[in-house]
Enzyme design. Structure first.
Site, short mmCIF file in Angstrom:
data_model
loop_
_atom_site.label_atom_id
_atom_site.label_comp_id
_atom_site.label_asym_id
_atom_site.label_seq_id
_atom_site.Cartn_x
_atom_site.Cartn_y
_atom_site.Cartn_z
N LYS A 1 61.73 31.27 60.43
CA LYS A 1 63.10 31.01 59.97
C LYS A 1 63.24 29.54 59.58
CE LYS A 1 64.66 30.21 64.66
NZ LYS A 1 64.88 28.76 64.49
N CYS B 1 69.09 27.16 68.91
CA CYS B 1 68.52 28.43 68.44
C CYS B 1 68.70 29.57 69.43
CB CYS B 1 67.07 28.23 68.04
SG CYS B 1 66.96 27.14 66.60
N ASP C 1 61.36 29.95 69.40
CA ASP C 1 60.86 28.62 69.05
C ASP C 1 60.08 27.92 70.16
OD1 ASP C 1 62.29 29.30 66.80
OD2 ASP C 1 63.65 27.58 66.85
C1 VGL Z 1 66.20 23.97 66.88
C2 VGL Z 1 67.18 22.05 66.13
C3 VGL Z 1 66.54 22.17 64.93
C4 VGL Z 1 66.01 24.94 68.00
C5 VGL Z 1 65.56 24.12 65.68
O1 VGL Z 1 64.97 25.63 68.06
O2 VGL Z 1 66.94 25.03 68.85
N1 VGL Z 1 67.01 22.95 67.11
N2 VGL Z 1 65.73 23.20 64.71
#
Ligand code: VGL
Ligand code: ZN
Length: 239
Positions: A136, A181, A38
């Site tokens: 995802k 994540c 991410d």
């Molecule tokens: C994430 C919160 C919501 C992350 C993704 O990448 O850690 N955290 N969506």
């Protein structure tokens, strides 16, 4: 008896650094993968769910990626109105927790909406050998922190099958956010019996009520190895 002791020795031998070099550093080999979790605009300064100092992971990841022939990225990729958005629950605010059918869910600001500039991978990542990007969190009613399995703990993303079919044995995790994540991805990698490393300085956390420390203690308890980017041998590819 001979088989037994032979097996024991083998077991010990595979429990030290996977491939360590004369310098004592870890060398990524053809059975190693770097997972970049991410690293998207939404999690950086100016994004919808900015992780403190999130942008600082980019140069570290660019540097270590040169040591990996296998690189996989993930991309948080939510439809508008996603169940993890506080705005989908009247009267609720970001960072509160609610109970859903599959368990507890932290509510977030709207973030990483499919196809928006906010959801794009960071433009300063330069890792041309990236072989797969796993999206995802695209099911409207289920979140997915982990790159392997959605938050219902039933729906696989397909990444485990991909890595196993490619002969991958060791997973190195980097990216955002350490306590969500990254941690869920590393814990699921262990569950899938990969040798798992988290590269601490290639990650940054959100830290809700001590969640970074809690994530590290859970990861260490499950056998995830906590390393630094300087523990990785960069070799001739070093930039
Ligand atoms: C994430 C919160 C919501 C992350 C993704 O990448 O850690 N955290 N969506
Ligand atoms: Zn998300």
């Amino acid at each position: 008896m001979r088989t037994l002791s032979g097996a024991a020795i083998l077991c010990v031998a595979t429990r030290v650094w996977p491939v360590s070099t004369p310098t004592g550093k870890i060398k990524a080999d053809a059975t190693s993968v770097l997972i970049i979790v991410d690293v998207q605009r939404c999690f950086m300064a100016g994004g919808t769910l900015a992780v403190p100092h999130g942008e600082d992971v980019v140069p570290v990841i660019n540097k270590i990626a040169a040591a990996f022939e296998n690189v996989v990225m993930t991309q948080d990729w939510h439809p508008a109105g996603h169940v993890s958005f506080a705005s989908s629950h009247p009267g609720r605010k970001p960072f509160e927790t609610i109970k859903l059918g599959y368990g507890k869910q932290v509510l977030w600001p709207d973030h990483c909406v499919q196809g928006t500039p906010d959801a794009a991978l960071d433009k300063d990542l330069h890792i041309p050998q990236t072989e797969l990007i796993v999206r995802k969190g695209f099911h409207r009613d289920v979140d997915s922190y982990s790159a392997f399995e959605e938050a219902d703990r039933k729906t696989p993303t397909g990444l485990q099958g991909y890595l196993k079919e490619r002969g991958i044995e060791r997973v190195f995790v980097s990216g955002l956010a350490t306590d969500f994540c990254v941690a869920w991805t590393a814990l699921d990698a262990r569950k899938a019996a990969f040798e798992t490393y988290v590269i601490e300085d290639a990650c940054r956390g959100i830290d809700l009520n001590g969640s970074v420390a809690a994530a590290w203690s859970e990861m260490e308890k499950r056998g995830v190895k906590r390393i630094q980017s300087t523990d990785i041998e960069l070799g001739s590819a070093q930039i």
